[in-house]
Design an enzyme around this catalytic site. Structure first.
Site, mmCIF file in Angstrom:
data_model
loop_
_atom_site.group_PDB
_atom_site.id
_atom_site.type_symbol
_atom_site.label_atom_id
_atom_site.label_comp_id
_atom_site.label_asym_id
_atom_site.label_seq_id
_atom_site.Cartn_x
_atom_site.Cartn_y
_atom_site.Cartn_z
ATOM 1 N N SER A 552 0.013 17.583 25.699
ATOM 2 C CA SER A 552 0.656 18.573 26.556
ATOM 3 C C SER A 552 2.141 18.224 26.721
ATOM 4 O O SER A 552 2.877 18.196 25.749
ATOM 5 C CB SER A 552 -0.094 18.651 27.888
ATOM 6 O OG SER A 552 0.296 19.759 28.640
ATOM 7 N N HIS A 667 -7.115 24.039 26.911
ATOM 8 C CA HIS A 667 -6.007 23.081 26.917
ATOM 9 C C HIS A 667 -6.497 21.638 26.787
ATOM 10 O O HIS A 667 -5.802 20.788 26.232
ATOM 11 C CB HIS A 667 -5.192 23.232 28.203
ATOM 12 C CG HIS A 667 -3.950 22.409 28.223
ATOM 13 N ND1 HIS A 667 -2.970 22.525 27.258
ATOM 14 C CD2 HIS A 667 -3.526 21.427 29.067
ATOM 15 C CE1 HIS A 667 -1.993 21.666 27.511
ATOM 16 N NE2 HIS A 667 -2.310 20.976 28.604
#
Length: 692
Positions: A552, A667
């Site tokens: 991320s 994610h």
């Protein structure tokens, strides 16, 4: 240098990204052309890294470790005299949501009753459900709001569940999938923030409207209690529960780090808490909201915990804040929760965990009692037991398997469950070291090697450096995040594993985070370089034998680092990464992170973002270290286009690139243990190939 990824679908380009982006088509997440390219890249990576006996050995071992039934059944919540848990194993990869009596659980002899088999539910409904948690309504906890995500996305459905019957409630509350949520106000009323239709979302893609929804009425008939402009990050709903009452609240995220909360009264009125900007409410205890201060205010220092009376606020009065505790210079308050009369605070002290039990006296002073838990460990606060003033806490270290304790404010911790060792810890050493960054800042990091190992040896550094998220050491079978036992495999083979604590994170509180914000972002990159250089200086490793890993925001970190110091790093792992910082605010939830990075649409901000944005800084003729990108097509937080476009551009400039995009997982890039185990094996194959 030979490029791994096929150019079958790529235009020839031997230059950095021009003003007209030739890879914009890769932002079409489900587009046929983009998915053909992804499939080709996936196939090439699989062929390059999985066709060895070692890969299958690693995959099978990782799967066995992750699925081992000798795992801690974590107390996700305590509902009265019962404990809730989501259990995942080989037979139930998506999990069993189950309940047991608290006393039996605390004694280490739980008798579980399954409430929802997530795998069976998904099969019956033709959905790939991923568990997102549940919220059960006190005092009888007969009804719960269950959250399920299709494929692991941030979007989720919410459904009402009957605990006694073990079924969803016919004609009960049910919300369609959206990046929103619902919480109980009372048995017949929900506070809801969701996608209400055209124009109801913020620029960041989150709800901007909250409503009260009464049982027996259609969702469309819910009454508006908060409507904010699309420019805010998000309108969110939540509730805190103490022994007095339930405190439902609406939160308006004016920016990522500036949230204004309001109480929702019984008649639907909103009463703003009126807390200082930067005061982040952590929990409620005995009618007081306890907030962490992200800036100094009203004589309270930055990082302090301060309490305000909610009863006074609800009555229209403006209460004075009272100091709960202020961390020291080497400390940060990382986790805060409450039972009826005890505030439980996990403190980081030079990144090691300590647990404090705080009580408020009649003189409004708070007294802290240290809880005697193993030193130099990582702690994770779990569920609390309200009336008993107890809390569950997990303690672990890189070489120490997790142990779950039930801690009492008045007595010694009691062991509930300890995991057996997954490996022989005697063969390894772990130390904490400090590197010196470019501006003189001391940057801590943890180093694991084989006992007696002599350098230089290949090294893997995992780091994050952003969003106030501290990176704390956990057992080697669970490092780094979403790659299972990769770190264990790596050190067993003679590599060095490093967990770095860079600025931008929360290891030393708000000031540590703020030192890496916006135009100060280069501090984060300098910190990573300093850790790598310290490994070289001390003889642990050598230039080009150091791999770096991040997810991320950490994927952005390593994308920048490989470009700034291609002389230092030899391999890069970027998971679910941000890479095109010129377009990030226009992709998925990117607009919500302007507080962290700045706004590239503003020339003054783009001037400093442009200096490091990976997609804009690929230079023709420069040989960058081999890079492995992994991500999920279903990631609705960080857009898959980031990784796709940087992979394509690096490839077009002759660099070696590996790429693996998973369909599901969102994610987190991990819908179940099978995917995590395969990722651990393929990443280990990549590191062995490039660094060993």
């Amino acid at each position: 240098m030979k490029a791994l990824l096929s150019s079958a679908f790529l235009p020839v380009l031997l230059a950095a990204a021009p003003a007209v982006d030739p890879y914009r088509w890769l932002e079409d997440v489900e587009g046929a052309r983009a998915l053909r390219q992804v499939a080709a890249w996936n196939a090439e990576t699989e062929a390059a890294l999985t066709r060895t006996p070692r890969f299958e050995q690693d995959r099978a071992r990782a799967k066995a470790i992750l699925d081992d039934e000798a795992q801690i059944a974590q107390p996700d919540d305590v509902i009265g005299n019962r404990v809730l848990n989501l259990w995942r194993d080989a037979a139930h990869p998506r999990g069993l949501w189950r309940v047991a009596a608290l006393d039996g659980y605390a004694a280490g002899k739980p008798q579980w009753r399954t409430l929802i088999d997530v795998d069976a539910l998904g099969k019956a409904e033709g959905q790939s459900w991923v568990w997102h948690g549940a919220d059960c309504l006190e005092p009888d906890y007969a009804r719960c709001l269950v959250r399920l995500s299709p494929g692991g996305t941030d979007a989720q459905v919410v459904r009402e569940f009957d605990v006694a019957r073990g079924t969803f409630v016919a004609d009960g509350f049910a919300m369609p999938a959206a990046k929103g949520d619902a919480v109980w106000v009372d048995r017949d009323t929900l506070l809801v923030a969701t996608d209400w239709g055209a124009g109801s979302l913020t620029t960041s893609g989150y709800p901007r409207i909250a409503k009260l929804w009464k049982r027996g009425t259609p969702l469309a008939a819910a009454r508006v209690v908060q409507e904010s402009p699309a420019s805010v990050v998000q309108v969110d709903v939540g509730a805190f529960v103490d022994r007095r009452r339930r405190w439902p609240m609406v939160t308006v995220g004016r920016s990522f780090f500036d949230r204004a909360r309001s109480l929702v009264m019984a008649d639907g009125r909103l009463v703003p808490l009126g807390l200082p900007p930067g005061a982040d409410v952590q929990t409620v205890i005995d009618g007081r909201a306890v907030a962490r201060l992200n800036r100094a205010v009203d004589g309270f220092p930055v990082g302090a915990l301060v309490a305000w009376s909610l009863s006074d606020i609800a009555a229209g009065r403006t209460p004075r804040g009272e100091l709960v505790m202020a961390p020291g210079a080497s400390q940060a308050t990382e986790e805060v929760t409450a039972s009826d009369d005890v505030l439980w605070v996990k403190v980081l002290d030079d990144v090691s965990g300590r647990l404090l039990a705080l009580r408020r006296g009649a003189d409004a002073r708070w007294t802290a009692t240290p809880v005697p838990l193993p030193a130099n460990s990582t702690l994770h606060l779990g569920a609390t037991v309200g009336a008993r003033d107890a809390a569950f806490v997990t303690v672990e270290g890189m070489l120490t398997p997790p142990t779950l304790y039930l801690v009492d404010a008045e007595g010694a911790p009691r062991t509930v469950q300890s995991l057996p060792a997954r490996f022989d810890a005697a063969q390894f050493d772990v130390v904490q070291r400090f590197a010196t960054s470019k501006d003189g800042t001391r940057v801590p990091y943890f180093l694991v090697t084989k006992k007696g190992a002599k350098g230089p040896m290949p090294a893997l550094i995992h780091a994050y450096g952003g969003f106030r998220n501290a990176q704390t050491p956990t057992y080697l079978t669970d490092q780094p995040y979403r790659a299972g036992p990769l770190a264990l495999f790596w050190v067993e083979e003679g590599g060095a594993y490093v967990l770095a604590n860079l600025r931008g994170g929360g290891e030393y509180g708000p000031t540590w985070h703020q030192a890496g914000l916006r135009e100060k972002r280069q501090n984060v990159f300098d910190d990573l370089h300093a850790v790598a250089e310290d490994l070289v200086r001390s003889g642990v490793s050598a230039p080009k034998r150091i791999g770096i890993s991040g997810r991320s925001n950490g994927g952005l970190l390593v994308g920048v680092a490989m470009q700034q110091r291609p002389d230092l790093y030899g391999a890069v792992i970027a998971g679910s990464p941000l890479e095109d910082m010129q377009r990030y605010t226009h992709l998925s939830a990117g607009a919500s992170w302007i507080d962290e990075f700045g706004d590239p649409d503003k020339p003054a901000d783009w001037a400093f973002i442009r200096q490091y944005s990976p997609y804009q800084n690929v230079k023709p003729g420069v040989a960058y270290p081999p890079a492995f990108f992994y991500l999920s097509t279903k990631d609705d937080r960080v857009h898959p286009g980031h990784a796709r476009k940087l992979a394509a551009l690096l490839k077009a400039n002759g660099n070696r690139v590996y790429y693996r995009e998973y369909l599901e997982g969102g994610h987190s890039v991990g819908a179940d243990h099978a995917e995590d185990a395969r990722r651990a094996a393929i990443l280990n194959a990549f590191l062995r190939k490039e660094l060993m």
